[in-house]
Every structure is written in structure tokens, then in C-alpha cells.
Design an enzyme around this catalytic site. Structure first.
Site, PDB file in Angstrom:
ATOM      1  N   GLN A 155      -8.305   8.275  -2.236  1.00 40.83           N
ATOM      2  CA  GLN A 155      -7.409   8.339  -1.091  1.00 40.83           C
ATOM      3  C   GLN A 155      -7.141   9.814  -0.769  1.00 40.83           C
ATOM      4  O   GLN A 155      -6.977  10.600  -1.706  1.00 40.83           O
ATOM      5  CB  GLN A 155      -6.076   7.648  -1.401  1.00 40.83           C
ATOM      6  N   GLY A 195       0.970   8.572  -9.316  1.00 41.67           N
ATOM      7  CA  GLY A 195       0.287   7.307  -9.516  1.00 41.67           C
ATOM      8  C   GLY A 195      -0.605   7.036  -8.340  1.00 41.67           C
ATOM      9  O   GLY A 195      -0.407   7.592  -7.252  1.00 41.67           O
ATOM     10  N   MET A 196      -1.624   6.224  -8.558  1.00 39.48           N
ATOM     11  CA  MET A 196      -2.514   5.811  -7.467  1.00 39.48           C
ATOM     12  C   MET A 196      -2.782   4.329  -7.666  1.00 39.48           C
ATOM     13  O   MET A 196      -3.212   3.910  -8.738  1.00 39.48           O
ATOM     14  CB  MET A 196      -3.806   6.645  -7.504  1.00 39.48           C
ATOM     15  N   GLU A 197      -2.538   3.587  -6.588  1.00 37.63           N
ATOM     16  CA  GLU A 197      -2.529   2.132  -6.659  1.00 37.63           C
ATOM     17  C   GLU A 197      -3.905   1.489  -6.632  1.00 37.63           C
ATOM     18  O   GLU A 197      -4.110   0.490  -5.938  1.00 37.63           O
ATOM     19  CB  GLU A 197      -1.674   1.603  -5.508  1.00 37.63           C
ATOM     20  N   HIS A 235       6.526   1.534  -8.079  1.00 36.34           N
ATOM     21  CA  HIS A 235       5.982   1.932  -6.781  1.00 36.34           C
ATOM     22  C   HIS A 235       4.528   1.455  -6.647  1.00 36.34           C
ATOM     23  O   HIS A 235       4.167   0.811  -5.667  1.00 36.34           O
ATOM     24  CB  HIS A 235       6.075   3.455  -6.643  1.00 36.34           C
ATOM     25  N   GLU A 236       3.716   1.770  -7.632  1.00 35.13           N
ATOM     26  CA  GLU A 236       2.292   1.406  -7.538  1.00 35.13           C
ATOM     27  C   GLU A 236       2.116  -0.110  -7.530  1.00 35.13           C
ATOM     28  O   GLU A 236       1.259  -0.640  -6.823  1.00 35.13           O
ATOM     29  CB  GLU A 236       1.477   2.053  -8.671  1.00 35.13           C
ATOM     30  N   HIS A 280       2.535  -1.507  -4.108  1.00 35.61           N
ATOM     31  CA  HIS A 280       1.370  -1.360  -3.232  1.00 35.61           C
ATOM     32  C   HIS A 280       0.458  -2.595  -3.283  1.00 35.61           C
ATOM     33  O   HIS A 280      -0.358  -2.785  -2.370  1.00 35.61           O
ATOM     34  CB  HIS A 280       0.539  -0.136  -3.635  1.00 35.61           C
ATOM     35  N   GLU A 310       3.154   3.412   2.661  1.00 36.80           N
ATOM     36  CA  GLU A 310       4.102   4.094   1.763  1.00 36.80           C
ATOM     37  C   GLU A 310       5.567   3.759   2.069  1.00 36.80           C
ATOM     38  O   GLU A 310       6.388   3.705   1.162  1.00 36.80           O
ATOM     39  CB  GLU A 310       3.865   5.604   1.803  1.00 36.80           C
ATOM     40  N   ASP A 339      -5.010  14.736   3.912  1.00 40.39           N
ATOM     41  CA  ASP A 339      -4.383  15.412   2.766  1.00 40.39           C
ATOM     42  C   ASP A 339      -3.461  16.545   3.226  1.00 40.39           C
ATOM     43  O   ASP A 339      -2.489  16.879   2.558  1.00 40.39           O
ATOM     44  CB  ASP A 339      -5.436  16.016   1.820  1.00 40.39           C
ATOM     45  N   TYR A 369       6.970   8.175   3.282  1.00 37.28           N
ATOM     46  CA  TYR A 369       7.708   7.469   2.227  1.00 37.28           C
ATOM     47  C   TYR A 369       9.173   7.302   2.609  1.00 37.28           C
ATOM     48  O   TYR A 369       9.726   6.206   2.569  1.00 37.28           O
ATOM     49  CB  TYR A 369       7.660   8.260   0.910  1.00 37.28           C
TER      50      TYR A 369
HETATM   51  N1  BES Z   1      -0.978   6.187  -2.703  1.00 37.44           N
HETATM   52  C1  BES Z   1      -0.127   7.189  -3.222  1.00 37.44           C
HETATM   53  C2  BES Z   1      -0.831   8.449  -3.623  1.00 37.44           C
HETATM   54  C3  BES Z   1      -1.663   9.076  -2.530  1.00 37.44           C
HETATM   55  C4  BES Z   1      -1.245   9.096  -1.215  1.00 37.44           C
HETATM   56  C5  BES Z   1      -2.842   9.683  -2.844  1.00 37.44           C
HETATM   57  C6  BES Z   1      -2.042   9.685  -0.239  1.00 37.44           C
HETATM   58  C7  BES Z   1      -3.630  10.270  -1.869  1.00 37.44           C
HETATM   59  C8  BES Z   1      -3.224  10.270  -0.562  1.00 37.44           C
HETATM   60  C9  BES Z   1       0.699   6.680  -4.405  1.00 37.44           C
HETATM   61  O1  BES Z   1       1.078   5.360  -4.297  1.00 37.44           O
HETATM   62  C10 BES Z   1       1.959   7.464  -4.455  1.00 37.44           C
HETATM   63  O2  BES Z   1       2.686   7.370  -3.511  1.00 37.44           O
HETATM   64  N2  BES Z   1       2.211   8.189  -5.523  1.00 37.44           N
HETATM   65  C11 BES Z   1       3.441   8.912  -5.682  1.00 37.44           C
HETATM   66  C12 BES Z   1       4.403   8.073  -6.480  1.00 37.44           C
HETATM   67  C13 BES Z   1       5.823   8.184  -6.120  1.00 37.44           C
HETATM   68  C14 BES Z   1       6.146   8.171  -4.672  1.00 37.44           C
HETATM   69  C15 BES Z   1       6.645   7.123  -6.836  1.00 37.44           C
HETATM   70  C16 BES Z   1       3.139  10.211  -6.392  1.00 37.44           C
HETATM   71  O3  BES Z   1       1.970  10.449  -6.714  1.00 37.44           O
HETATM   72  O4  BES Z   1       4.023  11.004  -6.607  1.00 37.44           O
HETATM   73 ZN    ZN Z   2       2.482   5.100  -2.747  1.00 39.98          ZN
END
Ligand code: BES
Ligand code: ZN
Length: 642
Positions: free
Chosen positions: A147, A291-293, A317-318, A321, A340, A400, A408
Site C-alpha cells: 500500500q 500495522g498493515m492490514e 485498528h488492523e 480493516h 481509514e 505516499d 483517519y
Molecule cells: N493501512 C494503514 C497503513 C498504510 C496506509 C500503509 C497507507 C500505506 C499507505 C494501516 O492500517 C494503518 O493505518 N496503520 C497505522 C495504525 C494506527 C493508525 C493505529 C500506523 O501504521 O500507524
Molecule cells: Zn489503517
């Protein structure tokens, strides 16, 4: 329970793909890979089963796929060699792979495209670790992060969240391989080989997923089960994976909450967990996110292992998702907030369900600070478009670069605002459940979401409910810029857990540099605080610019630099570096094993302000530690060329 009858509104095309996905879709994808540990390459083939979905004059004549830095060797269409060309590379979007079809295909026709290829050293999705960079020190390690648009550097594909397909894979490797799917072989009871023998790992993902959720990790990996399928009536099993050296700590950190989160999310969304397995893989510290879901297998940073279960909300959180993002997905990165925002909203409902309303409130309070920082940051950089919930991306822009807490926290606050406006959770949760039921399996836009919201409340609330919806400041929430939310939401947050933290911060601010007053503080002050309260305390304190003397006292009394909790250490270093360079050296050591961008990016930036040489030399020296995505972002932040 997908609703194939759900009619979606016309979607604006995804700006970040070259694929002709509006004309033709991958319905299933099969990967046949070999991991070349020596050369740090993944090679083999991908086979796309495709179906023509568009009506084109004269029929479909070519397939266009996304690639970036891939070496494409051969392409076959329905078993016969096919002509292909690779367009010049665009820096972020990569190269379009044009595959000529032997004849033109009409709408409804199906065919297979087989591509022989290999990744290259420039692959942005893959992080490779030498054995010496792992916990165990004996075996190398590989993991992916796709992602938002990195899947194309791993798989020639329709790299857009609009397209979802099932997938299967056969991966040959001398070390255990995990994918974001269900393992078919070796069977789940078999111990995995690390003795140097090549084993074929077979996986299957029977639920349709977008390209960015196809993930791989390989290395010396072991499993510990938390709960079995059938336990407490669950249709899924859950457990943790990591290197053997960290498996007990990983298991301990998550075993209390993991299964409870999945079960509670099933209740809240009104839909069972679709994916059969929910495992968490605790990665090496270079992993760039919290984390990555990835489906069936959340990837997590080892910084979650605080030793006190205080950071498990990331797992919540994950897990969330699994419904928002993975089941109902955004149709393009412009609508990323649907993933998100809804996930964050559900994550905080989980906190309320499993802990207390005050925990939900605390989470909104911490989020509000992060949101305000992001909005201010975009204001300063003149990137006001990224302050919007629905992002009007420019051609070729990298998602990115727009990544922030806006989707979020503006997103979850918008949903909270709607919840309150419509009459509270009793009214709003049934709506959320209808949303899940209506769009499960689909990729949708903000317009689809809004149309359903109106349709739901027209049916389940009548003119009165519609009047409430009509009163919402839609344009301000969805397309508004600026540093404030359209509605001040802070009045609605339960602040009962935050108040104690605010009081303590006020006492520190009042103490100033007065040694006598500072001497009155002791570690008892925060003995009853959870990690989130400590974070709220530190963030409040940050707004009062305390003196270097007070910073040193803060460290001496509360030991935030010694505690091994990255969330509190981050805030401490931010305060410390804002007061001078006394902690620059220590912070520069701390970032060297913090690959999570939430931690390393702001700390590099903060060091860069007080000790630019140190920031740059530290980064250059340790650049090889970071995942390619983080490396690129830090280099940009510091203005360093690699
Ligand atoms: N899906 C995201 C991580 C992500 C978003 C990766 C966009 C690449 C591009 C993941 O679910 C996420 O939000 N991770 C957060 C966790 C937190 C908000 C609880 C993180 O990595 O901090
Ligand atoms: Zn997320």
C-alpha cells in the site's frame, strides 16, 4: 452475502494507475515465485485470468498493466507468446506494460495472460534483511509493503483498489513463507523448514482482494496459536508469528485482546469475519508502519511489544480493516478516508466496547492533536489539497506523499459527527451494519457512501432524519481545507481519562525552571497513568515549550527514554529537541532501529532542526536499515540525495 445488485455511481478514474481496468478486469491471479535469497530477488510468473468488462469499438485489443522496476521476460496470452512493450518509466507511477492481444475480445470474453518476470534491486515494495539484521542472526528475512502503489514493483498488475480478485500462489523458498492468504500446504500442523531445503508453499485467497493487499513475508518464522476455529463459536482461528526469539513476547502482548477484538468487531459490524484466519506477524524493526492490514495476516511493528499490552489498539485498528478497507474498499486513493476513517471509527468503538467510553474519548483526543499537526503542516507547506477528506490528486502524484492523519481523524470525526447528528449509536450502528451489508466485496467512492447513507435514513427515519442529514456541512467536511474541523468536536470527547494528564502538564508548565517546584515531582505522579494518558500529558506539555532544565528533570523522574515504550519516547524526544540540542545525540541513536515512519520521520526532522549535520550523517550511515519507502520519505524530509 455480497450484494451484486448494488449499483455503484460512475467513478472518477484512479489517477494512480496506467492499467485499462475500466475495459478489462483480473478475476483471479496466480503467482508462481521463487525467492532468490542470494540475489535478493523474487522471480517467476504471474497468471491473470481476465474478463472484458467494457464495450469498446472493435473489441479489446490490448491489456495494460502497471509495473515499476520489474524485469519482464516473456508474456503469453492463452498459452501463446504475445507481443509486449514497456513504456518509459514515470518516477512514481512506473511503466505501463502494454500487451497486444492476438485477436480482439468482446465484452464478456475471458482469457489468460501469463507474465514471466523478476523483481529488481529497485523494488520499492520489498524490504530485504541480511541475517545479521535479524533477531536470530542466522537467516535472512524478506517482507513486503504494497500500500499504496508499490504492488506494481512486485507484480505486474492492475494496481488500483478498484480491481479485486481472488489469488493463489506457489512460492519456492528455503525459509518459511507467509502470504496474506490461507496456507494450503504444508498443512497448518506441519513445522516449517529452515534447514536449507527448498519447500513449495501453497496459498489461496478465496475472497477478492485489491493488489495492495497481496503481501509476503519470509524468514525464520514460527507460530503460536491464540485460539482455534470453533472456539467460542468463532468461524476463524487466530495467532501470532515472529522470529523464534520474539514469539513469546509477541504472544503475551496480544493474546488477551486479539480474539476479543475480532469477536467484538463482528458484533458491531453485524457481519462475521470473512477471512478464516486472523494472524499477526511481528516484523523486524525496519517495518515502516505501525500495522498493515494484509488479509489473514496483519503485519505489525515490533514497537507494539511494550510489555504491558498498552499498544494493542493498533491490532484493533488492523482488525477493523477486515470490514473497512478489505471488504468494502475505496475505489481510488482519493477516497482513502473510507478505509481509514471507518476503520478508526470502529477501532475506537472497540476500545469503548472492551474497555470504556473514556478510552474511546482518549483515543479521539490523541487523534485530534495528530490531526491538528497534520493540518498545520500542510498549511505551512502550502499543500492545502491534502487537508481535504476527498483528495483531488494531480496526475502522477504519489499517494505516499499525501499520507497523513487527515483521512483517519477528519474521517472518524466526521462519522462521529454523523453518529451524534442522527441520534447516537443506537441509531447509527444499524446504519453502519447496513453499509457493510450493502457494499461488502465492492470498491466504492464517497458518492456511493453518501447515496447509501441518504437512502438508509430516508427508509429508516423518514423526512425528519433526512432533514438532519440536509443540515450537515457536506462540502466543508468532504472538500474543506484549513486547520480546523467544520464542527468543534472536542466538546463531545469523554475527557475523564485525559483530565488527570492535563492537570499534571499544567503543574509542570507552572513550575517553569524553578528548581524547588521541580523537586516536588516524583514518579508517583504518573504511576496510575496508562500509555495514552502519558502521551496526552506529554503532548500537552509540548505546547508550553518547557526549559532544558525541566526537560532533564522530566527524563530523570519519569524515565521516558528508558521505558521501552516508543509512543512516550517519541513525545519526550519531540519536547526535548524543541528545547535545544541536549538530547540530539541520544535521539539519533534511538531512531537507528525505529523503521516505523511515525517515529523516525518526525525525529529525523526534529534533530535536523537543532543538529542538521548529525541528522544527515545518522541517516546516511543507517540508510540501509530502513525500508525503501521510509528511506525515500526521510531523504525527502531532510533534503538528502541518496
Ligand atoms: N493501512 C494503514 C497503513 C498504510 C496506509 C500503509 C497507507 C500505506 C499507505 C494501516 O492500517 C494503518 O493505518 N496503520 C497505522 C495504525 C494506527 C493508525 C493505529 C500506523 O501504521 O500507524
Ligand atoms: Zn489503517
Amino acid at each position: 452475502m455480497t450484494s451484486p445488485s448494488t449499483v455503484l455511481l460512475p467513478h472518477t478514474p484512479d489517477h494512480a494507475t496506467y492499467s485499462n481496468y475500466v475495459s478489462v478486469e483480473t478475476t483471479h491471479l496466480h503467482l508462481d515465485w521463487t525467492i532468490n535469497w542470494e540475489k535478493q530477488l523474487v522471480g517467476g510468473s504471474v497468471k491473470h485470468e481476465m474478463k472484458v468488462v467494457g464495450e469498446e469499438e472493435g473489441g479489446l485489443k490490448e491489456v495494460v498493466l502497471d509495473t515499476r522496476d520489474l524485469e519482464v521476460k516473456r508474456v503469453e496470452v492463452d498459452g501463446k507468446d504475445a507481443k509486449f512493450t514497456i513504456s518509459a518509466a514515470h518516477e512514481t507511477l512506473g511503466s505501463a506494460l502494454h500487451i497486444a492481444l492476438p485477436t480482439s475480445y468482446a465484452k464478456g470474453n475471458t482469457f489468460e495472460v501469463l507474465i514471466n518476470y523478476s523483481t529488481t534491486a529497485d523494488c520499492s515494495a520489498l524490504g530485504w534483511l541480511e541475517a545479521s539484521q535479524t533477531k536470530g542472526g542466522l537467516h535472512p528475512y524478506l517482507y513486503s509493503q504494497s500500500q499504496a502503489i508499490h504492488a506494481r514493483s512486485l507484480i505486474p498488475s492492475q494496481d488500483t483498489p478498484s480491481i479485486k480478485s481472488t489469488y493463489s500462489a506457489s512460492v519456492h523458498s528455503t525459509l518459511p513463507v507467509l502470504l496474506s492468504a490461507i496456507r494450503i500446504s504444508p498443512s497448518i500442523s506441519a513445522p516449517l523448514e529452515t534447514g536449507g531445503k527448498t519447500v513449495e508453499y501453497k496459498y489461496e485467497q478465496k475472497v477478492k482482494v485489491p493488489s495492495y493487499l497481496i503481501a509476503i513475508a519470509a524468514g525464520n518464522l514460527v507460530y503460536k496459536e491464540i485460539s482455534k476455529q470453533g472456539e467460542n463459536g468463532a468461524s476463524w482461528r487466530t495467532g501470532v508469528w515472529s522470529e523464534p526469539e520474539q514469539i513469546e513476547a509477541s504472544y503475551w502482548e496480544f493474546k488477551e485482546d486479539q480474539a476479543k477484538f475480532v469477536a467484538a468487531a463482528e458484533k458491531l459490524t453485524g457481519r462475521s469475519y470473512d477471512w478464516g484466519v486472523y494472524d499477526v506477524l511481528v516484523l523486524p524493526p525496519a517495518f515502516p508502519y505501525g500495522g498493515m492490514e494484509n488479509t489473514c495476516l496483519t503485519f505489525a511493528t515490533p514497537t507494539l511489544l511494550a510489555g504491558d499490552r498498552s499498544l494493542v489498539d493498533v491490532v484493533g485498528h488492523e482488525i477493523s480493516h477486515s470490514w473497512f478497507g478489505n471488504l468494502i474498499g475505496c475505489s481510488s486513493w482519493a477516497h482513502f478516508w473510507l478505509n481509514e476513517g471507518f476503520t478508526t471509527y470502529l477501532e475506537r468503538l472497540l476500545m469503548q466496547a472492551l474497555h470504556s467510553p473514556a478510552e474511546r474519548g482518549l483515543s479521539y483526543i490523541i487523534g485530534a492533536k495528530a490531526l491538528s499537526d497534520s493540518l498545520e503542516g500542510f498549511e505551512k507547506k502550502g499543500n492545502k489539497r491534502f487537508q481535504r477528506l476527498v483528495i483531488p490528486y494531480h496526475e502522477g502524484e504519489d499517494p505516499d506523499d499525501a499520507f497523513s492523519t487527515v483521512p483517519y481523524d477528519k474521517g472518524s470525526n466526521f462519522l462521529l459527527h454523523l453518529e451524534i447528528t442522527m441520534g447516537g449509536l443506537d441509531v447509527f450502528l444499524p446504519y453502519v451494519q447496513s453499509y457493510v451489508k450493502t457494499f461488502a466485496g465492492l470498491s466504492i467512492s464517497t458518492d456511493d457512501w453518501k447515496a447509501h447513507l441518504y437512502a438508509y435514513f430516508t427508509k429508516n427515519g423518514g423526512p425528519e432524519a433526512v432533514k438532519k442529514l440536509d443540515g450537515v456541512q457536506w462540502d466543508a467536511w468532504l472538500n474543506g481545507e484549513g486547520t480546523k474541523l467544520p464542527v468543534d468536536m472536542s466538546q463531545f470527547y469523554d475527557a475523564s481519562l485525559a483530565d488527570a494528564a492535563y492537570d499534571l502538564a499544567a503543574r509542570w508548565a507552572a513550575a517553569g525552571s524553578d528548581e524547588k517546584k521541580l523537586a516536588a515531582f516524583s514518579k508517583e505522579d504518573i504511576a496510575s497513568f496508562g500509555t495514552s494518558q502519558k502521551v496526552v500529558f506529554l503532548e500537552k506539555l509540548e505546547t508550553s515549550s518547557i526549559s532544558p532544565l525541566a526537560v532533564a528533570k522530566l527524563d530523570e523522574i519519569y524515565s521516558f527514554t528508558q521505558a521501552g515504550n516508543a509512543e512516550t519516547a517519541l513525545r519526550f524526544y519531540e519536547i526535548a529537541l524543541a528545547s535545544g540540542d541536549a538530547y540530539a545525540q541520544q535521539a539519533a541513536v534511538w531512531v537507528q532501529d525505529k523503521g516505523r515512519m511515525k517515529f523516525c520521520r518526525p525525529i529525523f526532522v526534529a534533530i535536523n532542526k537543532v543538529a542538521p549535520e548529525l541528522a544527515k550523517s545518522t541517516f546516511k550511515e543507517h540508510a540501509g536499515f530502513y525500508h525503501p519507502i521510509a528511506r525515500r520519505m526521510i531523504a525527502k524530509d531532510l533534503g538528502v540525495k541518496l
